[in-house]
Write a protein that holds these residues in place. Structure first.
Motif, PDB file in Angstrom:
ATOM      1  N   PRO A   1       0.833  -1.209   0.000  1.00  0.00           N
ATOM      2  CA  PRO A   1       0.000   0.000   0.000  1.00  0.00           C
ATOM      3  C   PRO A   1       0.865   1.255   0.000  1.00  0.00           C
ATOM      4  N   LYS A   2       0.555   2.177  -0.902  1.00  0.00           N
ATOM      5  CA  LYS A   2       1.308   3.431  -0.989  1.00  0.00           C
ATOM      6  C   LYS A   2       0.795   4.409   0.071  1.00  0.00           C
ATOM      7  N   PRO A   3       1.638   5.369   0.469  1.00  0.00           N
ATOM      8  CA  PRO A   3       1.199   6.350   1.466  1.00  0.00           C
ATOM      9  C   PRO A   3      -0.116   7.017   1.097  1.00  0.00           C
ATOM     10  N   GLU A   4      -0.285   7.352  -0.193  1.00  0.00           N
ATOM     11  CA  GLU A   4      -1.524   8.014  -0.605  1.00  0.00           C
ATOM     12  C   GLU A   4      -2.720   7.060  -0.527  1.00  0.00           C
ATOM     13  N   GLN A   5      -2.487   5.753  -0.644  1.00  0.00           N
ATOM     14  CA  GLN A   5      -3.570   4.777  -0.531  1.00  0.00           C
ATOM     15  C   GLN A   5      -3.978   4.550   0.925  1.00  0.00           C
ATOM     16  N   LEU A   6      -3.087   4.861   1.841  1.00  0.00           N
ATOM     17  CA  LEU A   6      -3.386   4.750   3.269  1.00  0.00           C
ATOM     18  C   LEU A   6      -3.854   6.076   3.872  1.00  0.00           C
ATOM     19  N   GLN A   7      -3.755   7.144   3.082  1.00  0.00           N
ATOM     20  CA  GLN A   7      -4.149   8.458   3.584  1.00  0.00           C
ATOM     21  C   GLN A   7      -5.641   8.461   3.942  1.00  0.00           C
ATOM     22  N   GLY A   8      -5.964   8.949   5.108  1.00  0.00           N
ATOM     23  CA  GLY A   8      -7.352   9.007   5.548  1.00  0.00           C
ATOM     24  C   GLY A   8      -7.854   7.730   6.193  1.00  0.00           C
ATOM     25  N   ILE A   9      -7.007   6.709   6.242  1.00  0.00           N
ATOM     26  CA  ILE A   9      -7.374   5.449   6.901  1.00  0.00           C
ATOM     27  C   ILE A   9      -6.861   5.473   8.338  1.00  0.00           C
ATOM     28  N   ASP A  10      -7.747   5.218   9.279  1.00  0.00           N
ATOM     29  CA  ASP A  10      -7.386   5.261  10.704  1.00  0.00           C
ATOM     30  C   ASP A  10      -6.845   3.931  11.206  1.00  0.00           C
ATOM     31  N   VAL A  11      -7.302   2.839  10.601  1.00  0.00           N
ATOM     32  CA  VAL A  11      -6.879   1.505  11.037  1.00  0.00           C
ATOM     33  C   VAL A  11      -7.034   0.522   9.883  1.00  0.00           C
ATOM     34  N   VAL A  12      -6.108  -0.425   9.803  1.00  0.00           N
ATOM     35  CA  VAL A  12      -6.175  -1.479   8.783  1.00  0.00           C
ATOM     36  C   VAL A  12      -6.531  -2.793   9.464  1.00  0.00           C
ATOM     37  N   VAL A  13      -7.484  -3.505   8.892  1.00  0.00           N
ATOM     38  CA  VAL A  13      -7.858  -4.841   9.359  1.00  0.00           C
ATOM     39  C   VAL A  13      -7.329  -5.858   8.357  1.00  0.00           C
ATOM     40  N   PHE A  14      -6.672  -6.892   8.856  1.00  0.00           N
ATOM     41  CA  PHE A  14      -6.133  -7.950   7.992  1.00  0.00           C
ATOM     42  C   PHE A  14      -6.834  -9.255   8.338  1.00  0.00           C
ATOM     43  N   ASP A  15      -7.522  -9.843   7.355  1.00  0.00           N
ATOM     44  CA  ASP A  15      -8.214 -11.117   7.592  1.00  0.00           C
ATOM     45  C   ASP A  15      -8.165 -11.972   6.335  1.00  0.00           C
ATOM     46  N   ILE A  16      -7.199 -12.890   6.292  1.00  0.00           N
ATOM     47  CA  ILE A  16      -7.034 -13.814   5.166  1.00  0.00           C
ATOM     48  C   ILE A  16      -6.671 -15.185   5.732  1.00  0.00           C
ATOM     49  N   GLN A  17      -7.217 -16.234   5.126  1.00  0.00           N
ATOM     50  CA  GLN A  17      -6.885 -17.595   5.553  1.00  0.00           C
ATOM     51  C   GLN A  17      -5.555 -18.033   4.938  1.00  0.00           C
ATOM     52  N   ASP A  18      -4.641 -18.509   5.780  1.00  0.00           N
ATOM     53  CA  ASP A  18      -3.348 -19.028   5.332  1.00  0.00           C
ATOM     54  C   ASP A  18      -3.401 -20.553   5.279  1.00  0.00           C
ATOM     55  N   VAL A  19      -2.370 -21.171   4.647  1.00  0.00           N
ATOM     56  CA  VAL A  19      -2.262 -22.632   4.648  1.00  0.00           C
ATOM     57  C   VAL A  19      -0.935 -23.098   5.236  1.00  0.00           C
ATOM     58  N   GLY A  20      -0.208 -22.185   5.898  1.00  0.00           N
ATOM     59  CA  GLY A  20       0.966 -22.583   6.666  1.00  0.00           C
ATOM     60  C   GLY A  20       2.272 -22.711   5.916  1.00  0.00           C
ATOM     61  N   SER A  21       2.312 -22.325   4.631  1.00  0.00           N
ATOM     62  CA  SER A  21       3.521 -22.492   3.828  1.00  0.00           C
ATOM     63  C   SER A  21       4.182 -21.155   3.503  1.00  0.00           C
ATOM     64  N   ARG A  22       5.505 -21.132   3.540  1.00  0.00           N
ATOM     65  CA  ARG A  22       6.252 -19.899   3.294  1.00  0.00           C
ATOM     66  C   ARG A  22       5.984 -19.332   1.907  1.00  0.00           C
ATOM     67  N   PHE A  23       5.829 -20.178   0.915  1.00  0.00           N
ATOM     68  CA  PHE A  23       5.675 -19.657  -0.445  1.00  0.00           C
ATOM     69  C   PHE A  23       4.226 -19.396  -0.837  1.00  0.00           C
ATOM     70  N   TYR A  24       3.289 -19.549   0.091  1.00  0.00           N
ATOM     71  CA  TYR A  24       1.909 -19.142  -0.155  1.00  0.00           C
ATOM     72  C   TYR A  24       1.869 -17.635   0.066  1.00  0.00           C
ATOM     73  N   THR A  25       1.646 -16.849  -0.986  1.00  0.00           N
ATOM     74  CA  THR A  25       2.019 -15.431  -0.986  1.00  0.00           C
ATOM     75  C   THR A  25       1.253 -14.543  -0.009  1.00  0.00           C
ATOM     76  N   PHE A  26       0.181 -15.048   0.593  1.00  0.00           N
ATOM     77  CA  PHE A  26      -0.550 -14.208   1.543  1.00  0.00           C
ATOM     78  C   PHE A  26       0.318 -13.854   2.757  1.00  0.00           C
ATOM     79  N   ILE A  27       1.288 -14.706   3.080  1.00  0.00           N
ATOM     80  CA  ILE A  27       2.173 -14.402   4.203  1.00  0.00           C
ATOM     81  C   ILE A  27       3.103 -13.235   3.852  1.00  0.00           C
ATOM     82  N   SER A  28       3.466 -13.128   2.571  1.00  0.00           N
ATOM     83  CA  SER A  28       4.273 -11.992   2.121  1.00  0.00           C
ATOM     84  C   SER A  28       3.435 -10.715   2.127  1.00  0.00           C
ATOM     85  N   THR A  29       2.161 -10.849   1.760  1.00  0.00           N
ATOM     86  CA  THR A  29       1.263  -9.693   1.818  1.00  0.00           C
ATOM     87  C   THR A  29       1.137  -9.186   3.249  1.00  0.00           C
TER      88      THR A  29
END
Length: 379
Positions: free
Chosen positions: A108-136
């Motif tokens: 997320p770029k600074p301008e994309q976060l501008q005006g946002i007070d809090v970010v919520v992260f909710d994604i299901q993982d499968v426990g593997s390093r190369f499953y890209t949601f962990i990088s996100t």
């Protein structure tokens, strides 16, 4: 008597597992933190409550003001192919702005976060390093730290539980399929992993974000957990998720692991392996518009009924290399990024046994387990 006791324990475990509440379902803990705030949410199709309601719909119904949806690989609705570029768009159902984190930018770029007070992260993982949601998760936490935006991680169970296995990522092989010095299977939930990223100062320049983890309720690490929604287009069931860490290494070879079939990550094969009774022919389908060996007969193995793994299984990879008729093109450059090291490929090419390969991981795994232990929430 012992048999009866074991049966009772099994019934009790299954009963508890059925009562697991994800972080998203533990809403009394996080709704007060969102009231009156402009919210950004990192989410996809796995972010559901009570197996039917999407978190975005739930929050809107609770009059929570969502400013932006940030979508990972496969997109907000989880329909894009693996590796497919995903564009920014407006969600047709809610009218909300969707910013892709698997398109022009992964952070997320600074301008994309501008005006946002809090970010919520909710994604299901499968426990593997190369499953890209962990990088996100890593990158979003970094952006939140740099822009002084708090982040709330709604935790979800790890469907492969406490398994910790595989080579540790070496720094020179850092990429979007491996950003941190962890093994292929890390044995943590996203909430635990977020705490480790913060605590070990693994984010860029050692920054730390203001982190809140909303824990799962009634969850213990060894409980069986079956995902109510496919985490991505090519992981259709529990068997594919259990085999994923072992078979995904084939992505760095000339062997297909079933993309373009209905048994993705439950079979493997190629035209270059020994002829066998089991064959398949990949064809375009949901999740694989252009599958490897499209329309070409592949020989291999059917693992759809293979017993549940409690480790990374290397025997299929070793067997495929030893029997392929095209050794010179078996491995490609992607393999070292998936493995996180050049050593695994060198070991297989040199004929090192699986036992010796596994022994070479031990020191790194022991070190990681000591770090990991500091951040575990669930016993």
């Amino acid at each position: 008597m012992k048999k009866l006791t074991l049966i009772c324990l099994l019934i009790a475990t299954v009963s508890l597992a059925q009562n697991i509440k994800t972080g998203a379902e533990n809403f009394e803990k996080y709704l007060p933190l969102l009231k009156g705030k402009n919210v950004g949410i990192v989410t996809n199709q796995t972010s559901i409550i009570d197996e039917k309601t999407h978190l975005v719909d739930f929050l809107l119904a609770k009059n929570i003001k969502i400013k932006t949806i940030f979508a990972p690989e496969h997109g907000f609705r989880g329909k894009a192919d693996a590796g497919e570029h995903v564009n920014d768009e407006i969600d047709a159902k809610t009218g909300l702005q969707i910013v892709s984190l698997y398109g022009k930018n992964s952070k997320p770029k600074p301008e994309q976060l501008q005006g946002i007070d809090v970010v919520v992260f909710d994604i299901q993982d499968v426990g593997s390093r190369f499953y890209t949601f962990i990088s996100t998760l890593h990158i979003v936490m970094e952006a939140c730290a740099e822009n002084n935006v708090p982040i709330i991680v709604l935790d979800r169970p790890n469907p492969v539980g406490s398994i910790v296995d595989g080579p540790i990522l070496e720094k020179e092989f850092t990429s979007f399929v491996g950003m941190d010095a962890i093994p292929i299977l890390h044995g943590m939930t996203f909430g635990e992993y977020a705490k480790m990223l913060n605590g070990e100062k693994w984010l860029k320049d050692g920054v730390q974000c203001k982190l809140t983890v909303i824990e799962c309720k009634n969850y213990k690490r060894e409980m069986p957990y079956s995902l109510p929604v496919k985490p991505s287009p090519n992981l259709p069931n529990d068997q594919s998720i259990n085999l994923y860490a072992s078979l995904c290494l084939f992505e760095g070879t000339n062997v297909s692991m079933g993309r373009g079939t209905e048994t993705q990550f439950q079979i493997y094969g190629s035209p270059y392996l020994l002829k066998s009774d089991f064959v398949f022919t990949p064809k375009p389908n949901f999740g694989a518009k252009e599958p490897t060996y499209n329309g070409v007969l592949c020989y291999g193995e059917d693992l759809t009924q293979y017993p549940k793994l409690d480790k990374i299984e290397l025997k299929w990879l070793i067997k495929a290399y030893n029997t392929t008729s095209d050794k010179s093109r078996f491995f490609n450059k992607f393999f070292t990024r998936l493995a996180g090291t050049k050593k695994l490929q060198e070991q297989i090419e040199a004929g090192v046994s699986e036992e010796e390969i596994r022994n070479s991981w031990k020191e790194g795994l022991d070190t990681f387990k000591k770090i990991r232990a500091k951040y575990l929430i669930y016993k």
